[in-house]
Design an enzyme around this catalytic site. Sequence first.
Site, PDB file in Angstrom:
ATOM      1  N   LYS A 140      -5.429  33.803 138.370  1.00  0.00           N
ATOM      2  CA  LYS A 140      -6.111  34.689 137.417  1.00  0.00           C
ATOM      3  C   LYS A 140      -7.579  34.276 137.274  1.00  0.00           C
ATOM      4  O   LYS A 140      -8.474  35.118 137.160  1.00  0.00           O
ATOM      5  CB  LYS A 140      -5.419  34.645 136.044  1.00  0.00           C
ATOM      6  CG  LYS A 140      -4.010  35.227 136.011  1.00  0.00           C
ATOM      7  CD  LYS A 140      -3.954  36.725 136.267  1.00  0.00           C
ATOM      8  CE  LYS A 140      -4.535  37.538 135.141  1.00  0.00           C
ATOM      9  NZ  LYS A 140      -4.361  39.008 135.398  1.00  0.00           N
ATOM     10  N   TYR A 191      -0.436  30.168 138.762  1.00  0.00           N
ATOM     11  CA  TYR A 191      -0.684  31.456 138.089  1.00  0.00           C
ATOM     12  C   TYR A 191      -2.074  31.465 137.454  1.00  0.00           C
ATOM     13  O   TYR A 191      -2.875  32.382 137.687  1.00  0.00           O
ATOM     14  CB  TYR A 191       0.383  31.715 137.015  1.00  0.00           C
ATOM     15  CG  TYR A 191      -0.027  32.767 136.010  1.00  0.00           C
ATOM     16  CD1 TYR A 191      -0.112  34.111 136.371  1.00  0.00           C
ATOM     17  CD2 TYR A 191      -0.353  32.424 134.688  1.00  0.00           C
ATOM     18  CE1 TYR A 191      -0.505  35.084 135.455  1.00  0.00           C
ATOM     19  CE2 TYR A 191      -0.746  33.386 133.770  1.00  0.00           C
ATOM     20  CZ  TYR A 191      -0.826  34.719 134.155  1.00  0.00           C
ATOM     21  OH  TYR A 191      -1.224  35.670 133.255  1.00  0.00           O
ATOM     22  N   THR A 202      -6.190  36.242 131.049  1.00  0.00           N
ATOM     23  CA  THR A 202      -5.355  35.420 130.182  1.00  0.00           C
ATOM     24  C   THR A 202      -6.118  34.220 129.635  1.00  0.00           C
ATOM     25  O   THR A 202      -7.085  33.764 130.268  1.00  0.00           O
ATOM     26  CB  THR A 202      -4.135  34.920 130.985  1.00  0.00           C
ATOM     27  OG1 THR A 202      -3.459  33.924 130.245  1.00  0.00           O
ATOM     28  CG2 THR A 202      -4.540  34.302 132.325  1.00  0.00           C
ATOM     29  N   ASP A 203      -5.631  33.674 128.521  1.00  0.00           N
ATOM     30  CA  ASP A 203      -6.259  32.445 127.994  1.00  0.00           C
ATOM     31  C   ASP A 203      -5.914  31.223 128.848  1.00  0.00           C
ATOM     32  O   ASP A 203      -6.532  30.168 128.711  1.00  0.00           O
ATOM     33  CB  ASP A 203      -5.864  32.214 126.530  1.00  0.00           C
ATOM     34  CG  ASP A 203      -4.365  32.045 126.292  1.00  0.00           C
ATOM     35  OD1 ASP A 203      -3.577  32.133 127.252  1.00  0.00           O
ATOM     36  OD2 ASP A 203      -3.976  31.833 125.121  1.00  0.00           O
ATOM     37  N   GLU A 204      -4.917  31.361 129.752  1.00  0.00           N
ATOM     38  CA  GLU A 204      -4.491  30.191 130.545  1.00  0.00           C
ATOM     39  C   GLU A 204      -5.583  29.722 131.501  1.00  0.00           C
ATOM     40  O   GLU A 204      -5.525  28.595 131.989  1.00  0.00           O
ATOM     41  CB  GLU A 204      -3.216  30.509 131.334  1.00  0.00           C
ATOM     42  CG  GLU A 204      -2.072  30.874 130.432  1.00  0.00           C
ATOM     43  CD  GLU A 204      -0.685  30.619 131.018  1.00  0.00           C
ATOM     44  OE1 GLU A 204      -0.572  29.964 132.061  1.00  0.00           O
ATOM     45  OE2 GLU A 204       0.270  31.086 130.389  1.00  0.00           O
TER      46      GLU A 204
HETATM   47  P1  NAD Z   1       4.517  41.877 134.009  1.00  0.00           P
HETATM   48  O1  NAD Z   1       4.911  40.863 135.022  1.00  0.00           O
HETATM   49  O2  NAD Z   1       5.476  42.293 132.956  1.00  0.00           O
HETATM   50  O3  NAD Z   1       4.058  43.225 134.764  1.00  0.00           O
HETATM   51  C1  NAD Z   1       3.261  43.214 135.913  1.00  0.00           C
HETATM   52  C2  NAD Z   1       3.295  44.613 136.527  1.00  0.00           C
HETATM   53  O4  NAD Z   1       2.447  44.604 137.690  1.00  0.00           O
HETATM   54  C3  NAD Z   1       4.688  45.038 136.996  1.00  0.00           C
HETATM   55  O5  NAD Z   1       4.941  46.369 136.630  1.00  0.00           O
HETATM   56  C4  NAD Z   1       4.615  44.921 138.513  1.00  0.00           C
HETATM   57  O6  NAD Z   1       5.460  45.834 139.198  1.00  0.00           O
HETATM   58  C5  NAD Z   1       3.140  45.226 138.767  1.00  0.00           C
HETATM   59  N1  NAD Z   1       2.646  44.641 140.027  1.00  0.00           N
HETATM   60  C6  NAD Z   1       2.827  43.364 140.471  1.00  0.00           C
HETATM   61  N2  NAD Z   1       2.225  43.209 141.674  1.00  0.00           N
HETATM   62  C7  NAD Z   1       1.642  44.412 141.973  1.00  0.00           C
HETATM   63  C8  NAD Z   1       0.854  44.871 143.059  1.00  0.00           C
HETATM   64  N3  NAD Z   1       0.551  44.070 144.088  1.00  0.00           N
HETATM   65  N4  NAD Z   1       0.400  46.145 143.033  1.00  0.00           N
HETATM   66  C9  NAD Z   1       0.711  46.969 141.992  1.00  0.00           C
HETATM   67  N5  NAD Z   1       1.466  46.575 140.944  1.00  0.00           N
HETATM   68  C10 NAD Z   1       1.914  45.317 140.931  1.00  0.00           C
HETATM   69  O7  NAD Z   1       3.155  41.328 133.394  1.00  0.00           O
HETATM   70  P2  NAD Z   1       2.584  41.475 131.907  1.00  0.00           P
HETATM   71  O8  NAD Z   1       3.125  40.393 131.070  1.00  0.00           O
HETATM   72  O9  NAD Z   1       2.713  42.885 131.489  1.00  0.00           O
HETATM   73  O10 NAD Z   1       1.052  41.139 132.177  1.00  0.00           O
HETATM   74  C11 NAD Z   1       0.135  42.190 132.506  1.00  0.00           C
HETATM   75  C12 NAD Z   1      -1.241  41.577 132.708  1.00  0.00           C
HETATM   76  O11 NAD Z   1      -1.652  40.909 131.509  1.00  0.00           O
HETATM   77  C13 NAD Z   1      -1.281  40.509 133.801  1.00  0.00           C
HETATM   78  O12 NAD Z   1      -2.486  40.639 134.484  1.00  0.00           O
HETATM   79  C14 NAD Z   1      -1.241  39.183 133.042  1.00  0.00           C
HETATM   80  O13 NAD Z   1      -1.908  38.176 133.758  1.00  0.00           O
HETATM   81  C15 NAD Z   1      -1.991  39.553 131.774  1.00  0.00           C
HETATM   82  N6  NAD Z   1      -1.626  38.797 130.562  1.00  0.00           N
HETATM   83  C16 NAD Z   1      -0.313  38.666 130.181  1.00  0.00           C
HETATM   84  C17 NAD Z   1      -0.016  38.012 128.987  1.00  0.00           C
HETATM   85  C18 NAD Z   1       1.418  37.858 128.512  1.00  0.00           C
HETATM   86  O14 NAD Z   1       1.658  37.145 127.530  1.00  0.00           O
HETATM   87  N7  NAD Z   1       2.393  38.488 129.119  1.00  0.00           N
HETATM   88  C19 NAD Z   1      -1.042  37.476 128.205  1.00  0.00           C
HETATM   89  C20 NAD Z   1      -2.359  37.615 128.638  1.00  0.00           C
HETATM   90  C21 NAD Z   1      -2.644  38.297 129.808  1.00  0.00           C
HETATM   91  O1  DAU Z   2      -1.151  32.599 127.395  1.00  0.00           O
HETATM   92  C1  DAU Z   2      -0.988  33.811 128.062  1.00  0.00           C
HETATM   93  C2  DAU Z   2       0.130  33.695 129.063  1.00  0.00           C
HETATM   94  O2  DAU Z   2       1.336  33.658 128.310  1.00  0.00           O
HETATM   95  C3  DAU Z   2       0.162  34.826 130.074  1.00  0.00           C
HETATM   96  O3  DAU Z   2      -1.003  34.777 130.858  1.00  0.00           O
HETATM   97  C4  DAU Z   2       1.401  34.716 130.970  1.00  0.00           C
HETATM   98  O4  DAU Z   2       1.466  35.842 131.828  1.00  0.00           O
HETATM   99  C5  DAU Z   2       2.632  34.683 130.086  1.00  0.00           C
HETATM  100  O5  DAU Z   2       3.777  34.502 130.886  1.00  0.00           O
HETATM  101  C6  DAU Z   2       2.531  33.551 129.053  1.00  0.00           C
HETATM  102  O6  DAU Z   2       2.616  32.251 129.693  1.00  0.00           O
HETATM  103  P1  DAU Z   2       3.493  31.045 129.071  1.00  0.00           P
HETATM  104  O7  DAU Z   2       3.808  30.123 130.166  1.00  0.00           O
HETATM  105  O8  DAU Z   2       2.828  30.505 127.855  1.00  0.00           O
HETATM  106  O9  DAU Z   2       4.777  31.916 128.603  1.00  0.00           O
HETATM  107  P2  DAU Z   2       6.354  31.630 128.694  1.00  0.00           P
HETATM  108  O10 DAU Z   2       7.020  32.681 127.894  1.00  0.00           O
HETATM  109  O11 DAU Z   2       6.787  31.407 130.093  1.00  0.00           O
HETATM  110  O12 DAU Z   2       6.499  30.238 127.926  1.00  0.00           O
HETATM  111  C7  DAU Z   2       6.064  30.097 126.583  1.00  0.00           C
HETATM  112  C8  DAU Z   2       6.299  28.644 126.191  1.00  0.00           C
HETATM  113  O13 DAU Z   2       7.707  28.413 126.121  1.00  0.00           O
HETATM  114  C9  DAU Z   2       5.757  27.646 127.197  1.00  0.00           C
HETATM  115  O14 DAU Z   2       5.276  26.506 126.500  1.00  0.00           O
HETATM  116  C10 DAU Z   2       6.978  27.260 128.032  1.00  0.00           C
HETATM  117  C11 DAU Z   2       8.113  27.379 127.031  1.00  0.00           C
HETATM  118  N1  DAU Z   2       9.415  27.782 127.592  1.00  0.00           N
HETATM  119  C12 DAU Z   2       9.486  28.874 128.401  1.00  0.00           C
HETATM  120  C13 DAU Z   2      10.687  29.285 128.948  1.00  0.00           C
HETATM  121  C14 DAU Z   2      10.749  30.488 129.861  1.00  0.00           C
HETATM  122  C15 DAU Z   2      10.567  27.084 127.244  1.00  0.00           C
HETATM  123  O15 DAU Z   2      10.521  26.091 126.474  1.00  0.00           O
HETATM  124  N2  DAU Z   2      11.769  27.499 127.771  1.00  0.00           N
HETATM  125  C16 DAU Z   2      11.877  28.556 128.622  1.00  0.00           C
HETATM  126  O16 DAU Z   2      13.002  28.845 129.100  1.00  0.00           O
END
Ligand code: NAD
Ligand code: DAU
Length: 354
Positions: A162, A158, A132-134
Amino acid sequence: MILVTGGAGFIGSNFVLQWLAAHAEPVVNLDKLTYAGNLRNLDSLRGDARHVFVRGDIDDAELVAQLLRAHRPRAVLNFAAESHVDRSILGPAEFVRTNIHGAFNLLEAVRAYWSGLAGEAKRGFRFLQISTDEVYGSLAAGDAPFRETTAYAPNSPYAASKAAADHMVRAYYHTYGLPTLTTNCSNNYGPFQFPEKLIPLVILNALAGKAIPVYGDGLNVRDWLYVDDHCSGIRKVLEAGQPGAVYNIGGNSEKNNLEVVQTLCAVLDELRPAATRYASLISYVKDRPGHDRRYAIDAGKIRRELGWQAAESFAGGIRRTVGWYLAHAEWTRSVTSGAYQKWVSANYQERGAA
Ligand code: NAD
Ligand code: DAU
C-alpha cells in the site's frame, strides 16, 4: 459518473451503497471478484441503472482504458486491493501484483485519459487512492497519533504494498500534475466485512461455539472506525480535498484487541444468550509475525479543513455490526465456502494455543 474499483468488497460496497443513496450520479464498479468480493453485497442495487458492474482486473490495461473511454468518469476511486495482513504474510505475491502493479496500471490509464480532457473536465477530474494507516508503521504506547506528515515505515508485505502505491500516486501528482487525493484510514468494521478480519471472525466463531483466537497478549491497539464514517470521509475528500493532498481518516477510538473481543462477547451475551458466556471461548494463539503494536490516527486535518468527523461511536457501531451479522446468516453462509475453510486451516491450524 464516477468509476469505483473494488466496489464489491467490504468498504467499496458500503461506499457504492452510500453514494447511490446520496447522489443521482451513476457508478461504474470494476471488481475482479476475488474471494473478498461478493456481488450479494450489492443485491439492493439490482435493477438500478445507475450501477454498472464490470468484472475485471485493475491490472488489465486494455480493459481499464476501454472503460475510461466508454464511460468518461469525472473521478476514479481505487478501493481494489488485497487487504488482509495475515494473507500477505503467507503469500505476498498477489499483494505486489494488485496493490502495486494494479495501482500503477490504473494510474497510467487514468493519466492517458485525463491528458485528453480539456477545460473544466480536466481541472475538475480527481483520482482518489484509498489507503491505510498501516503505511505509517507501529506506535509505542505514549507516541503521538499518525499525522499526514508522519514518515512511512510499513512493516508487513500488505502495508509495504500500500505504501508503494501511495508513493506512485504522489509521484503522478508531482510529475504529471494528475489531480490526485489520498486517504489513509484506520481499522474499519461494519456490514459486509469478510470474516477473516478480527470483528466478524469473533462474531462468527462465537456464534458457532468455536475458539476465539487472540494473537499474542491481546494488547495490540487499533483505532476503530465504523465503515459508514469512512465512506462519508471519502465523499468529503472527493468533493473538497485539495489536489495532491493526503487526509488521515480515523475514529478517535483506540481499543486493544482484548477490549474489542470482550465488548463483542458482551453484546452477543445480551442479543443471543448461550448456555455459557461467549468470553469463555477466548483462546490466546501464536502472534502474527511483525505484529504492529499500536495504530492511532490524528484526524485533525480533515476536521479542520473539510469539516468531517466520525458520527458513530464505538459502542453504537459494534451493536449495529453484531445486529447486522445476526440478521444476515445467509450472507455469512454464502461467503464462508470451501475457500474460506481452507484459509482458516492455513492461518490458524499451525498457530495452536499460545
Ligand atoms: P476487501 O478485501 O474487503 O475488498 C477488496 C475488493 O477488491 C474485493 O471486492 C476484491 O474482489 C477487489 N479486488 C482485489 N483485487 C482486485 C483486482 N486486481 N482488480 C479489481 N478488483 C480487485 O478490502 P476492504 O477492507 O474493503 O478494503 C478496501 C480498500 O480500503 C483497500 O484498498 C484497503 O487497503 C483499504 N483500507 C481498508 C481498511 C480496513 O479496515 N478494511 C482500512 C483502511 C484502508
Ligand atoms: O489499520 C487499517 C488496516 O486494518 C487495513 O489497512 C487492513 O486492510 C485491515 O485488514 C486492518 O488490518 P489489521 O491487521 O489491523 O486487521 P485485522 O482485523 O486482521 O486484525 C486486527 C487486530 O486483531 C490485529 O492486532 C490482529 C488481531 N487479530 C486478528 C485476527 C484475524 C487477532 O488477535 N486474532 C485474529 O484471529
